[in-house]
Design a protein around this motif. Structure first.
Motif, mmCIF file in Angstrom:
data_model
loop_
_atom_site.group_PDB
_atom_site.id
_atom_site.type_symbol
_atom_site.label_atom_id
_atom_site.label_comp_id
_atom_site.label_asym_id
_atom_site.label_seq_id
_atom_site.Cartn_x
_atom_site.Cartn_y
_atom_site.Cartn_z
ATOM 1 N N TYR A 74 0.838 -1.208 0.000
ATOM 2 C CA TYR A 74 0.000 0.000 0.000
ATOM 3 C C TYR A 74 0.869 1.252 0.000
ATOM 4 O O TYR A 74 1.944 1.271 0.614
ATOM 5 N N TYR B 98 0.255 5.278 1.140
ATOM 6 C CA TYR B 98 -0.618 6.260 1.774
ATOM 7 C C TYR B 98 0.053 7.633 1.724
ATOM 8 O O TYR B 98 1.266 7.748 1.635
ATOM 9 N N LEU C 250 -5.392 6.439 1.639
ATOM 10 C CA LEU C 250 -4.860 5.384 0.783
ATOM 11 C C LEU C 250 -4.792 5.875 -0.651
ATOM 12 O O LEU C 250 -5.780 6.370 -1.202
ATOM 13 N N TYR D 5 -3.006 0.379 -3.823
ATOM 14 C CA TYR D 5 -2.691 -0.898 -3.204
ATOM 15 C C TYR D 5 -2.448 -1.929 -4.291
ATOM 16 O O TYR D 5 -2.900 -1.775 -5.435
ATOM 17 N N VAL E 38 -2.058 -6.312 -4.852
ATOM 18 C CA VAL E 38 -2.153 -7.670 -4.304
ATOM 19 C C VAL E 38 -1.190 -8.621 -5.005
ATOM 20 O O VAL E 38 -1.116 -9.801 -4.646
ATOM 21 N N THR F 226 -5.807 -9.430 3.325
ATOM 22 C CA THR F 226 -6.779 -8.373 3.575
ATOM 23 C C THR F 226 -7.375 -8.575 4.964
ATOM 24 O O THR F 226 -7.547 -9.686 5.427
ATOM 25 N N ASN F 227 -7.650 -7.481 5.638
ATOM 26 C CA ASN F 227 -8.213 -7.515 6.980
ATOM 27 C C ASN F 227 -7.255 -8.103 8.002
ATOM 28 O O ASN F 227 -7.664 -8.631 9.022
ATOM 29 N N GLN F 228 -5.985 -8.049 7.694
ATOM 30 C CA GLN F 228 -4.964 -8.228 8.719
ATOM 31 C C GLN F 228 -4.293 -6.884 8.907
ATOM 32 O O GLN F 228 -4.314 -6.043 8.021
ATOM 33 N N PRO F 229 -3.680 -6.681 10.071
ATOM 34 C CA PRO F 229 -3.063 -5.369 10.296
ATOM 35 C C PRO F 229 -2.045 -5.036 9.221
ATOM 36 O O PRO F 229 -1.312 -5.901 8.747
ATOM 37 N N GLN F 230 -2.041 -3.791 8.842
ATOM 38 C CA GLN F 230 -1.012 -3.315 7.933
ATOM 39 C C GLN F 230 0.144 -2.769 8.748
ATOM 40 O O GLN F 230 -0.042 -2.153 9.792
ATOM 41 N N HIS F 231 1.346 -2.993 8.240
ATOM 42 C CA HIS F 231 2.557 -2.577 8.937
ATOM 43 C C HIS F 231 3.274 -1.549 8.074
ATOM 44 O O HIS F 231 3.514 -1.793 6.898
ATOM 45 N N PHE F 232 3.622 -0.435 8.688
ATOM 46 C CA PHE F 232 4.098 0.723 7.937
ATOM 47 C C PHE F 232 5.614 0.894 7.991
ATOM 48 O O PHE F 232 6.264 0.542 8.980
ATOM 49 N N GLY F 233 6.131 1.476 6.915
ATOM 50 C CA GLY F 233 7.504 1.951 6.913
ATOM 51 C C GLY F 233 7.584 3.272 7.650
ATOM 52 O O GLY F 233 6.577 3.776 8.173
#
Lengths: 112, 114
Positions: free
Chosen positions: A34, A36, A46, A49, A51, A97-104
């Motif tokens: 993703y 943002y 957003l 994204y 997949v 999808t619908n799992q936590p997203q982890h950010f840089g």
């Protein structure tokens, strides 16, 4: 363990110049990826994204584009930057999808 | 139209007391909710999540409560510590929606005073 890298941390660009921000993920395969943007005083929006390789979905019309040339690489680009492109850009990944997203740690982009 | 709202831009709490961060949403199709914590010049860090089949999820000092009828969720931090000072974002999504489409609130800045 999984890690996500974004660079550069800060960038100052003139109006009309091109842009390329890169994001890579390590320690996982076939992640959802993703991009943002957080504009001043606003929440996270957003932009794109993906997949899978070559699969990009855009959430908002804009001056930017995204590409995913490899499984764990996500690139945000522009041919000609506008003043309104200034902001804090964040890349994120998730397993499903619908799992936590982890950010840089993000890139602070300033357009002059 | 803001689908996820954090109406308090800031909150100040004394160390050791409870911090309560609130979030409201408008889309009744949302069924997955998350809280993130963000320090300046860093990306958000995932804290805790809750599925709509639950009304409470707890992880150490952090508890998230979900009230589906009121379309409201809250994050409780007990006891609050100075290191908890950060901006907290709530986010929501729905199964079957655009993959990965997390809708974020604008954030609440928490200050925990020693």
């Amino acid at each position: 363990s999984q890690t996500i890298h974004q660079w550069p941390a800060t960038l100052v660009q003139p109006v009309g110049s091109p842009l390329s921000l890169e994001c890579t993920v390590e320690g996982t395969s076939n992640p959802n990826l993703y991009w943002y943007r957080q504009a001043a005083g606003r929440g996270l929006q957003l932009l794109f994204y993906s997949v899978g390789i070559g699969q990009i979905s855009s959430e908002v019309p804009q001056n930017l584009s995204a590409s995913r040339p490899q499984d764990r690489q996500f690139i945000l680009s522009s041919k000609k930057l506008l003043l309104s492109d200034s902001g804090f850009y964040l890349c994120a990944w998730s397993g499903l999808t619908n799992q936590p997203q982890h950010f840089g740690d993000g890139t602070r982009l300033s357009i002059l | 139209d803001q689908q996820v709202k954090q109406n308090s831009p800031s909150l100040s709490v004394q160390e050791g007391r409870i911090s309560i961060l609130n979030c409201d949403y408008t889309n009744s199709m949302f069924d997955y909710f998350l809280w993130y914590k963000k320090y300046p010049a860093e990306g958000p860090t995932f804290l805790i999540s809750i599925s709509s089949i639950k009304d409470k999820n707890e992880d150490g000092r952090f508890t998230v409560f979900l009230n589906k009828s009121a379309k409201h969720l809250s994050l409780h931090i007990v006891p609050s510590q100075p290191g908890d000072s950060a901006v907290y974002f709530c986010a929501a999504s729905r199964r079957g929606g655009s993959q990965g489409n997390l809708i974020f609130g604008k954030g609440t800045k928490l200050s925990v005073k020693p």
